[in-house]
Design an enzyme around this catalytic site. Sequence first.
Site, PDB file in Angstrom:
ATOM      1  N   SER A  92      24.051  23.490  -5.699  1.00  0.00           N
ATOM      2  CA  SER A  92      22.622  23.189  -5.577  1.00  0.00           C
ATOM      3  C   SER A  92      21.880  24.228  -6.417  1.00  0.00           C
ATOM      4  CB  SER A  92      22.219  23.323  -4.107  1.00  0.00           C
ATOM      5  OG  SER A  92      20.807  23.348  -3.973  1.00  0.00           O
ATOM      6  N   TYR A 148      21.252  27.758   4.078  1.00  0.00           N
ATOM      7  CA  TYR A 148      21.621  26.748   3.071  1.00  0.00           C
ATOM      8  C   TYR A 148      21.923  27.437   1.734  1.00  0.00           C
ATOM      9  CZ  TYR A 148      21.386  22.531   0.160  1.00  0.00           C
ATOM     10  OH  TYR A 148      21.677  21.517  -0.728  1.00  0.00           O
TER      11      TYR A 148
HETATM   12  P1  NAP Z   1      22.603  13.395   2.840  1.00  0.00           P
HETATM   13  O1  NAP Z   1      22.103  12.069   2.388  1.00  0.00           O
HETATM   14  O2  NAP Z   1      21.993  14.016   4.026  1.00  0.00           O
HETATM   15  O3  NAP Z   1      24.174  13.261   3.030  1.00  0.00           O
HETATM   16  C1  NAP Z   1      24.921  14.305   3.590  1.00  0.00           C
HETATM   17  C2  NAP Z   1      26.280  13.762   3.982  1.00  0.00           C
HETATM   18  O4  NAP Z   1      26.985  14.812   4.644  1.00  0.00           O
HETATM   19  C3  NAP Z   1      26.181  12.592   4.971  1.00  0.00           C
HETATM   20  O5  NAP Z   1      27.156  11.620   4.656  1.00  0.00           O
HETATM   21  C4  NAP Z   1      26.495  13.265   6.296  1.00  0.00           C
HETATM   22  O6  NAP Z   1      27.079  12.423   7.262  1.00  0.00           O
HETATM   23  C5  NAP Z   1      27.517  14.297   5.854  1.00  0.00           C
HETATM   24  N1  NAP Z   1      27.669  15.321   6.886  1.00  0.00           N
HETATM   25  C6  NAP Z   1      26.720  16.144   7.398  1.00  0.00           C
HETATM   26  N2  NAP Z   1      27.233  16.872   8.396  1.00  0.00           N
HETATM   27  C7  NAP Z   1      28.546  16.514   8.506  1.00  0.00           C
HETATM   28  C8  NAP Z   1      29.602  16.896   9.370  1.00  0.00           C
HETATM   29  N3  NAP Z   1      29.426  17.774  10.358  1.00  0.00           N
HETATM   30  N4  NAP Z   1      30.800  16.306   9.205  1.00  0.00           N
HETATM   31  C9  NAP Z   1      31.001  15.400   8.243  1.00  0.00           C
HETATM   32  N5  NAP Z   1      30.044  14.969   7.408  1.00  0.00           N
HETATM   33  C10 NAP Z   1      28.826  15.521   7.547  1.00  0.00           C
HETATM   34  O7  NAP Z   1      22.464  14.475   1.676  1.00  0.00           O
HETATM   35  P2  NAP Z   1      22.725  14.416   0.096  1.00  0.00           P
HETATM   36  O8  NAP Z   1      21.471  14.794  -0.550  1.00  0.00           O
HETATM   37  O9  NAP Z   1      23.423  13.176  -0.286  1.00  0.00           O
HETATM   38  O10 NAP Z   1      23.691  15.688  -0.050  1.00  0.00           O
HETATM   39  C11 NAP Z   1      24.959  15.610  -0.657  1.00  0.00           C
HETATM   40  C12 NAP Z   1      25.278  16.949  -1.267  1.00  0.00           C
HETATM   41  O11 NAP Z   1      24.377  17.209  -2.353  1.00  0.00           O
HETATM   42  C13 NAP Z   1      25.125  18.135  -0.325  1.00  0.00           C
HETATM   43  O12 NAP Z   1      26.160  19.067  -0.565  1.00  0.00           O
HETATM   44  C14 NAP Z   1      23.814  18.755  -0.721  1.00  0.00           C
HETATM   45  O13 NAP Z   1      23.739  20.125  -0.416  1.00  0.00           O
HETATM   46  C15 NAP Z   1      23.825  18.506  -2.206  1.00  0.00           C
HETATM   47  N6  NAP Z   1      22.533  18.553  -2.867  1.00  0.00           N
HETATM   48  C16 NAP Z   1      21.617  17.573  -2.676  1.00  0.00           C
HETATM   49  C17 NAP Z   1      20.393  17.617  -3.344  1.00  0.00           C
HETATM   50  C18 NAP Z   1      19.345  16.549  -3.177  1.00  0.00           C
HETATM   51  O14 NAP Z   1      18.258  16.664  -3.786  1.00  0.00           O
HETATM   52  N7  NAP Z   1      19.593  15.494  -2.429  1.00  0.00           N
HETATM   53  C19 NAP Z   1      20.115  18.690  -4.213  1.00  0.00           C
HETATM   54  C20 NAP Z   1      21.072  19.686  -4.378  1.00  0.00           C
HETATM   55  C21 NAP Z   1      22.290  19.584  -3.710  1.00  0.00           C
HETATM   56  P3  NAP Z   1      26.148  11.561   8.283  1.00  0.00           P
HETATM   57  O15 NAP Z   1      25.511  10.510   7.436  1.00  0.00           O
HETATM   58  O16 NAP Z   1      27.111  11.063   9.267  1.00  0.00           O
HETATM   59  O17 NAP Z   1      25.138  12.533   8.829  1.00  0.00           O
END
Ligand code: NAP
Length: 264
Positions: free
Chosen positions: A168, A181
């Site tokens: 990130s 985070y």
């Molecule tokens: P998201 O839509 O909230 O998805 C997160 C995923 O992680 C969901 O499938 C969630 O499962 C799963 N998860 C959370 N807690 C868990 C646990 N205890 N056990 C197993 N699975 C778990 O977020 P996202 O934006 O797609 O994030 C994906 C990655 O990208 C993350 O590493 C995040 O830090 C990174 N990231 C995102 C952004 C952004 O702008 N979106 C920017 C920088 C980095 P559930 O659906 O069951 O909760």
Amino acid sequence: MSPIKKSGAAAALAAHLSYQAGPDELRGRVIAITGAGDGIGQAVALAAAAHGAELVLIGRSVSKLEAVHARIAALNKAEASIAPLDLERAVARDYDQLADALQRRYGRLDGLLHNAAILGVLSPIEQYDVPTWCRVLHVNLTAAFALTQVLLPLLRSAPDASIVFTSSGAGRHASAYWGAYTVSKFGVEALMGILAEELEHAGTPRVNALNPGPVRTRLRRQAFPAEDITRLAAPEDIVQPYLWLLGPASRGVNGQSLDCQAKR
Ligand code: NAP
């Protein structure tokens, strides 16, 4: 393997930004993705399956994983399997069972994408809730370490395996209020670097980190509730760099911290 170093190889490393995977680019590769039920993980799982990969969908909400599984089945390209695992609660036995199941079914692993993460809270360190701190560090960092460790023998059994850690902007620059985070994502970058050096001599698996940049997901909305999300990339817009890192096009790339979106 001679990894591409940051200096002198900028053009090679920018390749992931303009990459378009061929239709069967990932055919025959078994790729495991954590957090595959939602957001970026879901989009990468669907894209990887569309390009021929056999997916192992890891996550905590089985209904979401089943929905992704059904969409992959409808593509009629490759099979997928579901591996329920709550990274907050999983214990050693759960990790061992997953590794055993993958060993029995596939005998190897060609790709592992650590994608699951939670935001926790945005708060000054002075007031940061300690249990939340521990939860965020555990899900985002310690679980990725434990899963990598238990799956390394399977990854070593593949000729060109790739581990991708999701980083990130918060993992490369420390800002006020981002607490656990940011610390977890700095840790992810460090874990990637350590592992990449430790495994370099063997050539497989290679290990890299990818920062998706701002993407329209639940986690982003949680961090920036007042933001106009229509201006952000959708998860399916940023999948190509993931396919590049998980597939043969990035063979030899090791120890790199890359971005999905060009800096503006
Ligand atoms: P998201 O839509 O909230 O998805 C997160 C995923 O992680 C969901 O499938 C969630 O499962 C799963 N998860 C959370 N807690 C868990 C646990 N205890 N056990 C197993 N699975 C778990 O977020 P996202 O934006 O797609 O994030 C994906 C990655 O990208 C993350 O590493 C995040 O830090 C990174 N990231 C995102 C952004 C952004 O702008 N979106 C920017 C920088 C980095 P559930 O659906 O069951 O909760």
